[in-house]
Design a protein around this motif. Sequence first.
Motif, PDB file in Angstrom:
ATOM      1  N   THR A 287       0.822  -1.202   0.000  1.00 56.17           N
ATOM      2  CA  THR A 287       0.000   0.000   0.000  1.00 56.17           C
ATOM      3  C   THR A 287       0.858   1.255   0.000  1.00 56.17           C
ATOM      4  OG1 THR A 287      -1.745   1.206   1.171  1.00 56.17           O
ATOM      5  CG2 THR A 287      -0.190  -0.017   2.536  1.00 56.17           C
ATOM      6  N   THR A 288       0.336   2.289  -0.639  1.00 56.79           N
ATOM      7  CA  THR A 288       0.969   3.605  -0.546  1.00 56.79           C
ATOM      8  C   THR A 288       0.205   4.469   0.456  1.00 56.79           C
ATOM      9  OG1 THR A 288      -0.323   4.392  -2.429  1.00 56.79           O
ATOM     10  CG2 THR A 288       1.901   3.542  -2.893  1.00 56.79           C
ATOM     11  N   ASP A 289      -0.868   3.928   1.041  1.00 58.61           N
ATOM     12  CA  ASP A 289      -1.644   4.615   2.070  1.00 58.61           C
ATOM     13  C   ASP A 289      -1.757   3.688   3.275  1.00 58.61           C
ATOM     14  OD1 ASP A 289      -3.378   6.040   3.673  1.00 58.61           O
ATOM     15  OD2 ASP A 289      -4.829   6.440   2.069  1.00 58.61           O
ATOM     16  N   LEU A 290      -0.664   3.598   4.027  1.00 64.51           N
ATOM     17  CA  LEU A 290      -0.573   2.661   5.136  1.00 64.51           C
ATOM     18  C   LEU A 290      -1.627   2.947   6.207  1.00 64.51           C
ATOM     19  CD1 LEU A 290       1.013   0.227   6.172  1.00 64.51           C
ATOM     20  CD2 LEU A 290       2.586   1.814   7.296  1.00 64.51           C
ATOM     21  N   ALA A 291      -1.888   4.204   6.490  1.00 63.83           N
ATOM     22  CA  ALA A 291      -2.873   4.549   7.528  1.00 63.83           C
ATOM     23  C   ALA A 291      -4.253   3.997   7.174  1.00 63.83           C
ATOM     24  CB  ALA A 291      -2.928   6.053   7.727  1.00 63.83           C
TER      25      ALA A 291
ATOM     26  N   GLY B 246       3.842  -0.693   3.760  1.00 58.86           N
ATOM     27  CA  GLY B 246       3.637   0.660   3.274  1.00 58.86           C
ATOM     28  C   GLY B 246       4.925   1.270   2.774  1.00 58.86           C
ATOM     29  N   GLY B 247       4.810   1.973   1.659  1.00 66.27           N
ATOM     30  CA  GLY B 247       5.965   2.649   1.095  1.00 66.27           C
ATOM     31  C   GLY B 247       5.645   3.169  -0.288  1.00 66.27           C
ATOM     32  N   LYS B 248       6.643   3.762  -0.887  1.00 67.78           N
ATOM     33  CA  LYS B 248       6.485   4.233  -2.261  1.00 67.78           C
ATOM     34  C   LYS B 248       6.602   3.042  -3.208  1.00 67.78           C
ATOM     35  CE  LYS B 248       8.293   8.747  -1.139  1.00 67.78           C
ATOM     36  NZ  LYS B 248       9.308   9.746  -1.346  1.00 67.78           N
ATOM     37  N   PRO B 249       5.917   3.088  -4.330  1.00 62.12           N
ATOM     38  CA  PRO B 249       5.955   1.942  -5.261  1.00 62.12           C
ATOM     39  C   PRO B 249       7.376   1.493  -5.617  1.00 62.12           C
ATOM     40  CG  PRO B 249       4.280   3.493  -5.956  1.00 62.12           C
ATOM     41  CD  PRO B 249       5.026   4.154  -4.811  1.00 62.12           C
ATOM     42  N   GLU B 250       8.291   2.427  -5.779  1.00 58.02           N
ATOM     43  CA  GLU B 250       9.651   2.055  -6.176  1.00 58.02           C
ATOM     44  C   GLU B 250      10.421   1.332  -5.069  1.00 58.02           C
ATOM     45  OE1 GLU B 250       9.734   6.488  -5.053  1.00 58.02           O
ATOM     46  OE2 GLU B 250       8.419   5.190  -6.220  1.00 58.02           O
ATOM     47  N   THR B 251       9.941   1.392  -3.815  1.00 64.39           N
ATOM     48  CA  THR B 251      10.629   0.684  -2.728  1.00 64.39           C
ATOM     49  C   THR B 251      10.094  -0.719  -2.517  1.00 64.39           C
ATOM     50  OG1 THR B 251       9.144   1.450  -0.975  1.00 64.39           O
ATOM     51  CG2 THR B 251      11.023   2.880  -1.530  1.00 64.39           C
TER      52      THR B 251
ATOM     53  N   GLU C 254      10.548  -1.735  10.374  1.00 65.94           N
ATOM     54  CA  GLU C 254      11.029  -0.873   9.289  1.00 65.94           C
ATOM     55  C   GLU C 254      11.996  -1.698   8.457  1.00 65.94           C
ATOM     56  OE1 GLU C 254      10.027   2.284   8.688  1.00 65.94           O
ATOM     57  OE2 GLU C 254       8.700   2.180  10.434  1.00 65.94           O
ATOM     58  N   ASP C 255      11.851  -1.616   7.117  1.00 65.75           N
ATOM     59  CA  ASP C 255      12.674  -2.432   6.237  1.00 65.75           C
ATOM     60  C   ASP C 255      12.904  -1.693   4.926  1.00 65.75           C
ATOM     61  OD1 ASP C 255      13.976  -4.609   4.973  1.00 65.75           O
ATOM     62  OD2 ASP C 255      12.066  -5.453   4.320  1.00 65.75           O
ATOM     63  N   HIS C 256      14.086  -1.137   4.728  1.00 65.25           N
ATOM     64  CA  HIS C 256      14.463  -0.517   3.454  1.00 65.25           C
ATOM     65  C   HIS C 256      13.410   0.470   2.929  1.00 65.25           C
ATOM     66  CE1 HIS C 256      17.770  -3.294   3.347  1.00 65.25           C
ATOM     67  NE2 HIS C 256      16.945  -4.311   3.377  1.00 65.25           N
ATOM     68  N   HIS C 257      13.156   1.525   3.685  1.00 66.80           N
ATOM     69  CA  HIS C 257      12.227   2.575   3.265  1.00 66.80           C
ATOM     70  C   HIS C 257      10.778   2.119   3.200  1.00 66.80           C
ATOM     71  CE1 HIS C 257      15.818   4.851   2.440  1.00 66.80           C
ATOM     72  NE2 HIS C 257      16.222   3.893   1.618  1.00 66.80           N
ATOM     73  N   ARG C 258      10.484   1.028   3.887  1.00 71.90           N
ATOM     74  CA  ARG C 258       9.109   0.537   3.981  1.00 71.90           C
ATOM     75  C   ARG C 258       8.777   0.330   5.454  1.00 71.90           C
ATOM     76  NH1 ARG C 258      11.496  -2.690   0.154  1.00 71.90           N
ATOM     77  NH2 ARG C 258      11.743  -4.320   1.696  1.00 71.90           N
ATOM     78  N   THR C 259       7.495   0.413   5.762  1.00 78.85           N
ATOM     79  CA  THR C 259       7.016   0.072   7.100  1.00 78.85           C
ATOM     80  C   THR C 259       6.122  -1.149   6.964  1.00 78.85           C
ATOM     81  OG1 THR C 259       7.077   2.386   7.772  1.00 78.85           O
ATOM     82  CG2 THR C 259       5.738   0.896   9.109  1.00 78.85           C
ATOM     83  N   LEU C 260       6.357  -2.141   7.812  1.00 81.80           N
ATOM     84  CA  LEU C 260       5.574  -3.372   7.812  1.00 81.80           C
ATOM     85  C   LEU C 260       4.798  -3.448   9.115  1.00 81.80           C
ATOM     86  CD1 LEU C 260       8.609  -3.952   6.533  1.00 81.80           C
ATOM     87  CD2 LEU C 260       7.556  -6.146   6.101  1.00 81.80           C
ATOM     88  N   ILE C 261       3.487  -3.620   9.007  1.00 78.32           N
ATOM     89  CA  ILE C 261       2.638  -3.681  10.187  1.00 78.32           C
ATOM     90  C   ILE C 261       1.834  -4.977  10.124  1.00 78.32           C
ATOM     91  CG2 ILE C 261       0.738  -2.597  11.437  1.00 78.32           C
ATOM     92  CD1 ILE C 261       1.776   0.102  10.451  1.00 78.32           C
ATOM     93  N   GLY C 262       2.000  -5.820  11.145  1.00 81.23           N
ATOM     94  CA  GLY C 262       1.294  -7.087  11.203  1.00 81.23           C
ATOM     95  C   GLY C 262       0.050  -6.997  12.052  1.00 81.23           C
TER      96      GLY C 262
END
Length: 135
Positions: free
Chosen positions: A11-15, A50-55, A34-42
């Motif tokens: 998703t690009t809209d994690l909230a 969550g992150g930008k498409p390119e990440t 947090e993983d390489h410019h992404r946020t992972l929420i379980g």
Amino acid sequence: MILKTYTKMLTTDLAATVATLRAVHNAEPHIVLEDHHRTLIGIGDVFAVGGKPETMHHVRNSHGPFIVDDIEATRAILLANGAIILSDIDKVQSGLRMFVRHADANVVEYLQWTTELVERHIFTPLRVGMLSSQI
């Protein structure tokens, strides 16, 4: 042995994604990484990434993650069954990770969580009778 499986939602809209998952699971997130410019929420059996498409290019076309008890043993089993290692075992915040293409061409992310994460998010909930989708 696979201890737990997750469905990955990019998703690009994690909230907004997390708000929906909170509502349908009637639960709060149990893990945030947090993983390489992404946020992972379980939440339950879902990982919102969550992150930008390119990440998200290298996780976009993979299943999982599958949480395993021994990533080296899992690697050996997969290779013996025709899998190809796409990204060999490497250290990440949550433990050890690899990406594998199964013989049927499915790409799967495998993780061996740290002992502390396995205890907190798999064994402790099981001991009190919680299903993995409830954590």
